[in-house]
Design a protein around this motif. Structure first.
Motif, PDB file in Angstrom:
ATOM      1  N   ILE A   1      -6.313  15.001  -4.889  1.00 46.64           N
ATOM      2  CA  ILE A   1      -6.915  13.959  -5.724  1.00 46.64           C
ATOM      3  C   ILE A   1      -7.175  12.738  -4.860  1.00 46.64           C
ATOM      4  CG2 ILE A   1      -6.550  12.415  -7.690  1.00 46.64           C
ATOM      5  CD1 ILE A   1      -4.757  14.618  -8.878  1.00 46.64           C
ATOM      6  N   MET A   2      -8.388  12.202  -4.963  1.00 48.65           N
ATOM      7  CA  MET A   2      -8.758  10.994  -4.224  1.00 48.65           C
ATOM      8  C   MET A   2      -8.681   9.791  -5.149  1.00 48.65           C
ATOM      9  SD  MET A   2      -9.336  11.476  -1.019  1.00 48.65           S
ATOM     10  CE  MET A   2      -9.990   9.831  -0.745  1.00 48.65           C
ATOM     11  N   ILE A   3      -8.140   8.722  -4.625  1.00 52.46           N
ATOM     12  CA  ILE A   3      -8.013   7.477  -5.381  1.00 52.46           C
ATOM     13  C   ILE A   3      -8.604   6.352  -4.538  1.00 52.46           C
ATOM     14  CG2 ILE A   3      -6.404   5.837  -6.427  1.00 52.46           C
ATOM     15  CD1 ILE A   3      -4.391   8.274  -6.508  1.00 52.46           C
ATOM     16  N   TYR A   4      -9.536   5.605  -5.131  1.00 56.57           N
ATOM     17  CA  TYR A   4     -10.109   4.441  -4.463  1.00 56.57           C
ATOM     18  C   TYR A   4      -9.747   3.195  -5.250  1.00 56.57           C
ATOM     19  CZ  TYR A   4     -12.932   6.976  -1.066  1.00 56.57           C
ATOM     20  OH  TYR A   4     -13.330   7.746  -0.005  1.00 56.57           O
ATOM     21  N   GLY A   5      -9.415   2.139  -4.533  1.00 59.30           N
ATOM     22  CA  GLY A   5      -9.047   0.891  -5.181  1.00 59.30           C
ATOM     23  C   GLY A   5      -9.434  -0.303  -4.346  1.00 59.30           C
ATOM     24  N   THR A   6      -9.109  -1.474  -4.841  1.00 57.46           N
ATOM     25  CA  THR A   6      -9.404  -2.694  -4.106  1.00 57.46           C
ATOM     26  C   THR A   6      -8.486  -2.806  -2.890  1.00 57.46           C
ATOM     27  OG1 THR A   6      -7.867  -3.903  -5.524  1.00 57.46           O
ATOM     28  CG2 THR A   6     -10.177  -3.895  -6.168  1.00 57.46           C
ATOM     29  N   PHE A   7      -9.009  -3.397  -1.840  1.00 54.56           N
ATOM     30  CA  PHE A   7      -8.252  -3.571  -0.599  1.00 54.56           C
ATOM     31  C   PHE A   7      -6.924  -4.287  -0.843  1.00 54.56           C
ATOM     32  CE2 PHE A   7      -7.294  -6.655   2.810  1.00 54.56           C
ATOM     33  CZ  PHE A   7      -6.983  -5.784   3.837  1.00 54.56           C
ATOM     34  N   GLU A   8      -6.957  -5.311  -1.681  1.00 54.63           N
ATOM     35  CA  GLU A   8      -5.777  -6.140  -1.913  1.00 54.63           C
ATOM     36  C   GLU A   8      -4.654  -5.386  -2.628  1.00 54.63           C
ATOM     37  OE1 GLU A   8      -9.437  -8.499  -1.497  1.00 54.63           O
ATOM     38  OE2 GLU A   8      -8.840  -6.868  -2.850  1.00 54.63           O
ATOM     39  N   ASN A   9      -4.983  -4.299  -3.322  1.00 58.46           N
ATOM     40  CA  ASN A   9      -3.986  -3.598  -4.128  1.00 58.46           C
ATOM     41  C   ASN A   9      -3.443  -2.332  -3.458  1.00 58.46           C
ATOM     42  OD1 ASN A   9      -3.714  -5.210  -6.549  1.00 58.46           O
ATOM     43  ND2 ASN A   9      -5.832  -4.670  -6.991  1.00 58.46           N
ATOM     44  N   PHE A  10      -3.612  -2.241  -2.141  1.00 61.43           N
ATOM     45  CA  PHE A  10      -3.080  -1.073  -1.420  1.00 61.43           C
ATOM     46  C   PHE A  10      -1.578  -0.913  -1.680  1.00 61.43           C
ATOM     47  CE2 PHE A  10      -0.949   0.872   2.186  1.00 61.43           C
ATOM     48  CZ  PHE A  10      -1.700   2.019   2.403  1.00 61.43           C
ATOM     49  N   GLY A  11      -0.817  -1.992  -1.519  1.00 58.05           N
ATOM     50  CA  GLY A  11       0.636  -1.928  -1.675  1.00 58.05           C
ATOM     51  C   GLY A  11       1.057  -1.540  -3.071  1.00 58.05           C
ATOM     52  N   ALA A  12       0.376  -2.089  -4.080  1.00 57.47           N
ATOM     53  CA  ALA A  12       0.721  -1.770  -5.470  1.00 57.47           C
ATOM     54  C   ALA A  12       0.463  -0.304  -5.775  1.00 57.47           C
ATOM     55  CB  ALA A  12      -0.083  -2.660  -6.410  1.00 57.47           C
ATOM     56  N   LEU A  13      -0.666   0.221  -5.298  1.00 55.62           N
ATOM     57  CA  LEU A  13      -0.985   1.629  -5.542  1.00 55.62           C
ATOM     58  C   LEU A  13      -0.031   2.550  -4.791  1.00 55.62           C
ATOM     59  CD1 LEU A  13      -4.888   1.443  -5.462  1.00 55.62           C
ATOM     60  CD2 LEU A  13      -3.492   2.248  -7.376  1.00 55.62           C
ATOM     61  N   GLN A  14       0.265   2.195  -3.541  1.00 51.98           N
ATOM     62  CA  GLN A  14       1.208   3.006  -2.770  1.00 51.98           C
ATOM     63  C   GLN A  14       2.557   3.052  -3.475  1.00 51.98           C
ATOM     64  OE1 GLN A  14       2.558   1.335   0.936  1.00 51.98           O
ATOM     65  NE2 GLN A  14       2.969   3.325   1.841  1.00 51.98           N
ATOM     66  N   GLY A  15       3.001   1.902  -3.978  1.00 46.36           N
ATOM     67  CA  GLY A  15       4.301   1.826  -4.638  1.00 46.36           C
ATOM     68  C   GLY A  15       4.385   2.683  -5.882  1.00 46.36           C
ATOM     69  N   ILE A  16       3.370   2.637  -6.747  1.00 41.26           N
ATOM     70  CA  ILE A  16       3.436   3.401  -7.996  1.00 41.26           C
ATOM     71  C   ILE A  16       3.293   4.900  -7.737  1.00 41.26           C
ATOM     72  CG2 ILE A  16       0.955   3.199  -8.513  1.00 41.26           C
ATOM     73  CD1 ILE A  16       3.915   3.191 -11.028  1.00 41.26           C
ATOM     74  N   LEU A  17       2.487   5.279  -6.741  1.00 38.23           N
ATOM     75  CA  LEU A  17       2.347   6.704  -6.408  1.00 38.23           C
ATOM     76  C   LEU A  17       3.654   7.269  -5.858  1.00 38.23           C
ATOM     77  CD1 LEU A  17      -1.218   6.676  -4.777  1.00 38.23           C
ATOM     78  CD2 LEU A  17      -0.572   7.672  -6.987  1.00 38.23           C
ATOM     79  N   GLU A  18       4.330   6.491  -5.014  1.00 46.19           N
ATOM     80  CA  GLU A  18       5.628   6.932  -4.492  1.00 46.19           C
ATOM     81  C   GLU A  18       6.673   6.973  -5.606  1.00 46.19           C
ATOM     82  OE1 GLU A  18       5.351   5.429   0.164  1.00 46.19           O
ATOM     83  OE2 GLU A  18       6.374   4.166  -1.312  1.00 46.19           O
ATOM     84  N   GLU A  19       6.637   5.978  -6.481  1.00 46.96           N
ATOM     85  CA  GLU A  19       7.598   5.915  -7.583  1.00 46.96           C
ATOM     86  C   GLU A  19       7.477   7.132  -8.492  1.00 46.96           C
ATOM     87  OE1 GLU A  19       7.947   3.235 -11.570  1.00 46.96           O
ATOM     88  OE2 GLU A  19       7.763   2.114  -9.678  1.00 46.96           O
ATOM     89  N   LYS A  20       6.251   7.624  -8.683  1.00 48.36           N
ATOM     90  CA  LYS A  20       6.015   8.771  -9.553  1.00 48.36           C
ATOM     91  C   LYS A  20       6.142  10.098  -8.826  1.00 48.36           C
ATOM     92  CE  LYS A  20       3.416   6.626 -13.244  1.00 48.36           C
ATOM     93  NZ  LYS A  20       4.449   7.083 -14.205  1.00 48.36           N
ATOM     94  N   GLY A  21       6.517  10.045  -7.556  1.00 46.75           N
ATOM     95  CA  GLY A  21       6.805  11.266  -6.818  1.00 46.75           C
ATOM     96  C   GLY A  21       5.596  12.036  -6.318  1.00 46.75           C
ATOM     97  N   PHE A  22       4.447  11.373  -6.195  1.00 46.54           N
ATOM     98  CA  PHE A  22       3.276  12.065  -5.668  1.00 46.54           C
ATOM     99  C   PHE A  22       3.392  12.229  -4.156  1.00 46.54           C
ATOM    100  CE2 PHE A  22       1.369  10.553  -9.655  1.00 46.54           C
ATOM    101  CZ  PHE A  22       0.710  11.707 -10.067  1.00 46.54           C
ATOM    102  N   ASP A  23       2.875  13.345  -3.662  1.00 48.01           N
ATOM    103  CA  ASP A  23       2.842  13.604  -2.223  1.00 48.01           C
ATOM    104  C   ASP A  23       1.583  12.956  -1.663  1.00 48.01           C
ATOM    105  OD1 ASP A  23       2.905  14.567   0.350  1.00 48.01           O
ATOM    106  OD2 ASP A  23       2.387  16.637  -0.189  1.00 48.01           O
TER     107      ASP A  23
END
Length: 236
Positions: A169-191
């Motif tokens: 699955i590909m996810i695109y987001g705003t540059f500024e929200n890299f950390g927030a997206l990384q955090g929630i994906l790790e929190e939910k256990g995504f590889d």
């Protein structure tokens, strides 16, 4: 041994060259991440992301460990990140991201590439506004995962587009929200298989094959330079 052998050899050498260049770029990313936030990936989210990227391109573990050790060494010079902007032939906007320990060398090299390929190096801000700065993640899909529900959930963390790509699955987001997206994906256990940043042109220009070849000459020279990390352009 024949033309077929020579062709296969040339392809293999080009692939090895591209792999070496990729490893060099990731090595620089590791050094900059470690110098910024330390060598522990558990507490350095950027380093953790870069190590995931290294794994995705089969970068040897020894190379990664050497880059981390080099980063904490007092002998390792700092890399300065600089963006160059300009135009390739036929009005194609070009944006070049570099990481260098010798800015004078990098400036001279980049300027010479544009000049030799009938392009023009511009001033800061001359083409950057033509590109949207985005972050992206490639995650392994899960059985029974509803991609539309995932997208709705990730919108709150800066996601703008979520779609399936083969078995990932590909996810695109705003540059500024890299950390927030990384955090929630790790929190939910995504590889998270890979992640990074892109500059996407807001307008592209279609060229003839001959014109494309003119632009490719410049892009190739830029990509071959060890100080260059990424090259973006507005050619369709």
């Amino acid at each position: 041994m024949g033309r077929a052998f020579e062709f296969r050899k040339a392809r293999k050498m080009k692939r090895w060259s591209m792999m070496a260049k990729t490893f060099t770029r990731i090595g620089k990313d590791i050094v900059m991440a470690v110098k910024a936030s330390g060598p522990d990936p558990d507490s350095n989210s950027r380093l953790r992301a870069i190590m995931q990227n290294a794994k995705s391109v089969n970068m040897p573990k020894d190379n990664i460990e050497r880059a981390i050790k080099r980063a904490v060494s007092k002998d390792q010079a700092d890399y300065k990140e600089t963006i160059f902007e300009g135009y390739a032939p036929h009005g194609i906007a070009v944006l070049v991201e570099t990481a260098t320990d010798n800015n004078n060398r990098t400036v001279a090299n980049v300027r010479s590439y544009f000049s030799k390929c009938d392009g023009s190096l511009g001033t800061s801000g001359s083409v950057e506004f033509m590109f949207e700065h985005k972050c992206h993640f490639n995650i392994a899909s899960k059985e029974g995962l509803d991609v539309e529900e995932l997208e709705l959930e990730l919108i709150d963390y800066g996601a703008e587009e979520v779609f399936e790509d083969d078995e990932s699955i590909m996810i695109y987001g705003t540059f500024e929200n890299f950390g927030a997206l990384q955090g929630i994906l790790e929190e939910k256990g995504f590889d998270i298989q890979s992640s990074g940043f892109e500059r996407i042109p807001t307008v592209t220009k279609k060229l003839t094959e001959e014109q494309e070849a003119d632009v490719e000459k410049l892009l190739e020279k830029l990509n071959e330079d060890d100080d260059v990390q990424n090259v973006y352009h507005s050619m369709e």
